[in-house]
Scaffold this active site. Structure first.
Site, PDB file in Angstrom:
ATOM      1  N   VAL A  78       0.892  -1.228   0.074  1.00  0.00           N
ATOM      2  CA  VAL A  78      -0.140   0.090  -0.048  1.00  0.00           C
ATOM      3  C   VAL A  78       0.951   1.132  -0.048  1.00  0.00           C
ATOM      4  O   VAL A  78       1.800   1.537   0.920  1.00  0.00           O
ATOM      5  CB  VAL A  78      -0.736   0.001   1.386  1.00  0.00           C
ATOM      6  CG1 VAL A  78      -1.953   1.187   1.032  1.00  0.00           C
ATOM      7  CG2 VAL A  78      -1.541  -1.443   1.451  1.00  0.00           C
ATOM      8  N   SER A  79       0.588   1.991  -0.941  1.00  0.00           N
ATOM      9  CA  SER A  79       1.312   3.437  -0.909  1.00  0.00           C
ATOM     10  C   SER A  79       3.010   3.249  -0.976  1.00  0.00           C
ATOM     11  O   SER A  79       3.681   2.449  -1.836  1.00  0.00           O
ATOM     12  CB  SER A  79       0.968   4.364  -0.098  1.00  0.00           C
ATOM     13  OG  SER A  79       1.377   5.614  -0.197  1.00  0.00           O
ATOM     14  N   TRP A  80       3.569   3.598  -0.082  1.00  0.00           N
ATOM     15  CA  TRP A  80       4.981   3.474   0.151  1.00  0.00           C
ATOM     16  C   TRP A  80       5.414   2.058   0.232  1.00  0.00           C
ATOM     17  O   TRP A  80       6.396   1.589  -0.282  1.00  0.00           O
ATOM     18  CB  TRP A  80       5.611   4.271   1.540  1.00  0.00           C
ATOM     19  CG  TRP A  80       7.046   3.939   1.847  1.00  0.00           C
ATOM     20  CD1 TRP A  80       7.834   4.841   1.434  1.00  0.00           C
ATOM     21  CD2 TRP A  80       7.609   2.954   2.649  1.00  0.00           C
ATOM     22  NE1 TRP A  80       9.198   4.297   1.886  1.00  0.00           N
ATOM     23  CE2 TRP A  80       8.893   3.240   2.761  1.00  0.00           C
ATOM     24  CE3 TRP A  80       7.037   1.777   3.230  1.00  0.00           C
ATOM     25  CZ2 TRP A  80       9.801   2.450   3.415  1.00  0.00           C
ATOM     26  CZ3 TRP A  80       7.965   1.009   4.033  1.00  0.00           C
ATOM     27  CH2 TRP A  80       9.435   1.117   3.858  1.00  0.00           C
TER      28      TRP A  80
END
Length: 285
Positions: free
Chosen positions: A101-103
């Site tokens: 997720v994301s980073w």
């Protein structure tokens, strides 16, 4: 009924890593979660609870986050991927499916690339290819560059709509619920995570990711504009893109919608090649 999480803190060299496993029934490949920047594992629990209770799920705090120790010097993404592989060894897991997720999506890409035998399928949510990406608005990026929203929950609630978009724009209670689960380890761990991705990009090797890949994108994501997710789906050979009507944290705000999409993807077996019969040879004249 889903099993409760089993929390363990393990020692990997100089690092102390806090882990949480939701046991499954062993019928499916376990799912390993790579969380977003500064995000402790409690933040993904609403999403995990929406998944099939038979699915075993592994979550952990990366170094410098939540209950894990903060290293004296920062890791880069390859080092963090290696640490994740060592964690799986310690917890006695062989092959897993991975969601980032994301980073954490950048870290999941690195893990799938460096350890293809350990990663059966890959799910990338609200993430990008690193330095080669179309950035969000400068105001949003500036706020993301600071851990203040994790250290000062009232500030996090104040800016949640601007940085996360989607449902967070419309429902202030979501920001309060999100802030209540935050467990900050301080500024240094957050800055170490920023450093992990400094100058990093997967763009030049995305075409070598051979795992079946599900790309999930929010259509109102101020941090990761949608075009970045389209680029991932374009560059990864065996991928499919799903666009969710929400913002950056759709895994939490739209868990009941996203979980079935993920479970369907994890349940699909790769179709075997069909050997077509040889065409009949033409009779000799």
């Amino acid at each position: 009924m889903p099993q409760p999480f089993v929390f363990r803190t393990i020692e990997l060299g100089d690092q102390t890593i806090r882990t949480a496993v939701r046991p499954g029934n062993g019928s499916m490949t376990p799912l390993l979660i790579f969380n977003g920047i500064g995000a402790n594992l409690e933040l993904v629990m609403p999403f995990v609870k929406a998944l099939d209770p038979d699915l075993e799920v592994i979550a952990f705090d990366v170094p410098g986050v939540g209950g894990s120790s903060t290293p004296g010097t920062p890791f880069r993404f390859p080092g963090l991927a290696k640490l994740a592989a060592r964690m799986l060894d310690y917890l006695d897991y062989g092959q897993v499916n991975a969601i980032g997720v994301s980073w954490g999506g950048a870290l999941a890409q690195q893990f799938a690339y460096d350890y293809p035998e350990r990663c059966k399928k890959l799910i990338l949510a609200a993430t990008a290819a690193g330095a080669i990406m179309v950035p969000g608005k400068p105001k949003v990026l500036l706020r993301m560059a600071s851990p203040r929203r994790y250290i000062q929950p009232s500030y996090g609630v104040h800016i949640a709509g601007d940085i996360y978009g989607g449902a967070f724009r419309r429902d202030p209670s979501l920001a309060l619920a999100h802030a209540s689960k935050v467990r900050s380890s301080g500024k240094l761990g957050y800055y170490w995570q920023l450093f992990a991705g400094l100058g990093w990009t997967s763009f030049h090797w995305l075409h070598r990711i051979k795992q079946p890949t599900l790309v999930l994108a929010g259509d109102d994501d101020p941090i990761i504009p949608l075009i970045n997710m389209r680029m991932l789906a374009w560059r990864i050979p065996n991928s499919e893109l799903h666009i969710i009507d929400d913002g950056h944290l759709f895994l939490v705000t739209r868990a009941e919608t996203v979980a079935p999409i993920i479970m369907k993807f994890l349940a699909e077996e790769r179709k075997r090649a069909v050997m077509h019969p040889q065409p009949h040879s033409l009779p000799n004249h």
